[in-house]
Design an enzyme around this catalytic site. Structure first.
Site, mmCIF file in Angstrom:
data_model
loop_
_atom_site.group_PDB
_atom_site.id
_atom_site.type_symbol
_atom_site.label_atom_id
_atom_site.label_comp_id
_atom_site.label_asym_id
_atom_site.label_seq_id
_atom_site.Cartn_x
_atom_site.Cartn_y
_atom_site.Cartn_z
ATOM 1 N N ARG A 194 0.889 -1.177 0.000
ATOM 2 C CA ARG A 194 0.000 0.000 0.000
ATOM 3 C C ARG A 194 0.916 1.213 0.000
ATOM 4 N NH1 ARG A 194 -5.177 1.416 3.691
ATOM 5 N NH2 ARG A 194 -6.035 0.084 2.055
ATOM 6 N N HIS A 202 -7.572 1.025 -6.211
ATOM 7 C CA HIS A 202 -7.698 0.133 -5.051
ATOM 8 C C HIS A 202 -8.365 -1.168 -5.521
ATOM 9 C CE1 HIS A 202 -7.779 -1.244 -1.050
ATOM 10 N NE2 HIS A 202 -8.695 -0.452 -0.512
ATOM 11 N N GLN A 262 -10.149 -3.914 -3.142
ATOM 12 C CA GLN A 262 -11.446 -3.496 -2.594
ATOM 13 C C GLN A 262 -12.570 -3.839 -3.565
ATOM 14 O OE1 GLN A 262 -12.174 -1.923 0.460
ATOM 15 N NE2 GLN A 262 -14.200 -2.585 -0.201
ATOM 16 N N ASP A 308 -17.566 6.964 -0.758
ATOM 17 C CA ASP A 308 -16.309 6.796 -0.026
ATOM 18 C C ASP A 308 -16.040 8.112 0.693
ATOM 19 O OD1 ASP A 308 -13.823 5.873 0.873
ATOM 20 O OD2 ASP A 308 -12.825 6.090 -1.069
ATOM 21 N N CYS A 325 -16.385 1.365 1.162
ATOM 22 C CA CYS A 325 -15.214 0.515 1.445
ATOM 23 C C CYS A 325 -14.761 0.617 2.893
ATOM 24 C CB CYS A 325 -14.078 0.864 0.494
ATOM 25 S SG CYS A 325 -13.411 2.531 0.723
ATOM 26 N N ARG A 346 -13.233 -8.840 1.813
ATOM 27 C CA ARG A 346 -11.827 -8.525 1.513
ATOM 28 C C ARG A 346 -10.979 -9.771 1.768
ATOM 29 N NH1 ARG A 346 -9.963 -3.301 1.753
ATOM 30 N NH2 ARG A 346 -8.073 -4.245 0.918
HETATM 31 N N1 CP Z 1 -11.122 -0.313 2.767
HETATM 32 C C1 CP Z 1 -9.838 -0.353 3.127
HETATM 33 O O1 CP Z 1 -8.913 -0.560 2.308
HETATM 34 O O2 CP Z 1 -9.634 -0.160 4.465
HETATM 35 P P1 CP Z 1 -8.265 0.043 5.235
HETATM 36 O O3 CP Z 1 -7.728 1.401 4.845
HETATM 37 O O4 CP Z 1 -8.624 -0.051 6.675
HETATM 38 O O5 CP Z 1 -7.301 -1.029 4.816
HETATM 39 N N1 NVA Z 2 -10.178 6.716 -0.854
HETATM 40 C C1 NVA Z 2 -9.699 6.243 0.418
HETATM 41 C C2 NVA Z 2 -9.846 4.768 0.533
HETATM 42 C C3 NVA Z 2 -9.429 4.181 1.833
HETATM 43 C C4 NVA Z 2 -9.569 2.693 1.897
HETATM 44 C C5 NVA Z 2 -8.252 6.659 0.607
HETATM 45 O O1 NVA Z 2 -7.451 6.525 -0.328
HETATM 46 O O2 NVA Z 2 -7.928 7.165 1.680
#
Ligand code: CP
Ligand code: NVA
Length: 308
Positions: free
Chosen positions: A107, A134, A137, A225, A266, A294
């Site tokens: 990530r 992502h 997700q 989101d 998400c 997930r």
């Molecule tokens: N939805 C998601 O990716 O959550 P986290 O940021 O908690 O991993």
């Molecule tokens: N759009 C959000 C998703 C988190 C899972 C971010 O990137 O912070």
């Protein structure tokens, strides 16, 4: 090398196999999300590195648990604690990690970091979120939709809010799984055009509609989101809240969708900003199934990457 970098870079056939495999693995656990090893442990003897340059609850825990259920072991690494955060190149890090571990999930911020990792790693790399997409997700989201409502092909999905990284992976999925997608949000927060054009080129309807109530007419799924993502400057918060307030998913907006429309987010959510608690905890919402899935979807992604 089978990297899982984005939904548009993975064939529709492989994506379908992963979703169906995830469902079978979930069923094989008798519907239980928790508990130790699966009956099948295809990751026995394998080590998976989970690298986080941003915070995470779901991605971190679901990957870690998923690997253990499949008999493997994990190493959770914070980017800041690695030499990665102190100037060692991504390419060198990728080459070194490939000598120790069988699979890398990362990530990160810039998509370029993910791509450089994949270019130089000699083990599969999985995208656990970048500023741009992502994909894990959306694999869980497709699985969740189909569990509740059957095939997503030909359905109408409406995204209300910021045209962000999670939306981008929905646009990739629209093209690959064959569903129509409408974006409703303020023009300054429109998604990158390339995501919309690519889906349209695959023959699905992709629409921008500024009026959220018109947008959700006929929707099978309404998604939103957070209004401020992890990579967005904190200073943008107030402006974004002002721009997005009219795109909140509330009971009135859900009532304008199909009567059996699902609601997804998400998570993490800012309750009563992008969606009301009434909707999040209401009859349309499947947000905790999404979170659970997930785990199952990523197990299928990891098995596909490793060919096990
Ligand atoms: N939805 C998601 O990716 O959550 P986290 O940021 O908690 O991993
Ligand atoms: N759009 C959000 C998703 C988190 C899972 C971010 O990137 O912070």
């Amino acid at each position: 090398m089978k990297h899982f970098l984005d939904i548009n870079k993975t064939s529709p056939k492989a994506l379908r196999q992963m979703i169906d495999h995830a469902r079978r693995m979930k069923d094989a656990r008798g519907g239980r999300p928790r508990g130790m090893e699966d009956d099948e442990t295809p990751l026995t003897g394998r080590m998976v590195a989970l690298i986080f340059e941003k915070p995470s609850t779901r991605t971190r825990v679901s990957f870690d648990v998923g690997v253990r259920q499949m008999g493997g072991q994990t190493m959770v690494l914070s980017g800041a604690d690695m030499q990665l955060g102190h100037g060692e190149t991504i390419a060198d890090t990728a080459r070194v990690l490939s000598r120790y571990v069988d699979l890398i999930m990362i990530r990160t911020f810039e998509e370029a970091t993910l791509l450089e990792m994949a270019e130089h790693a000699t083990v599969p790399v999985i995208n656990g979120l970048t500023n741009r997409t992502h994909p894990c997700q959306i694999m869980a989201d497709i699985m969740t939709f189909e569990e509740h409502r059957g095939p997503i092909a030909g359905r109408k999905v409406v995204w209300s809010g910021d045209g962000n990284n999670v939306f981008a992976s929905f646009a990739h999925a629209a093209g690959q799984f064959g569903f129509d997608l409408t974006f409703t949000g303020p023009e300054p927060l429109d998604p990158e055009r390339v995501f919309l054009d690519e889906a349209r080129a695959k023959g699905v309807q992709v629409t921008i509609e500024r009026d959220p109530f018109k947008a959700v007419a006929g929707a099978d799924l309404v998604v939103t989101d957070t209004w401020v993502s992890m990579h967005d400057p904190v200073s943008a918060r107030e402006r974004r809240h002002n721009q997005l307030r009219g795109y909140q998913v509330n009971a009135a907006l859900m009532a304008a969708a199909k009567p059996d429309a699902l609601f997804m987010h998400c998570l993490p959510a800012h309750r009563d900003d992008e969606a009301t608690s009434e909707v999040m905890d209401g009859p349309h919402s499947v947000i905790f199934d999404e979170a659970e899935n997930r785990l199952h979807a990523q197990k299928a992604v990891m098995r596909w990457c490793l060919g096990v």
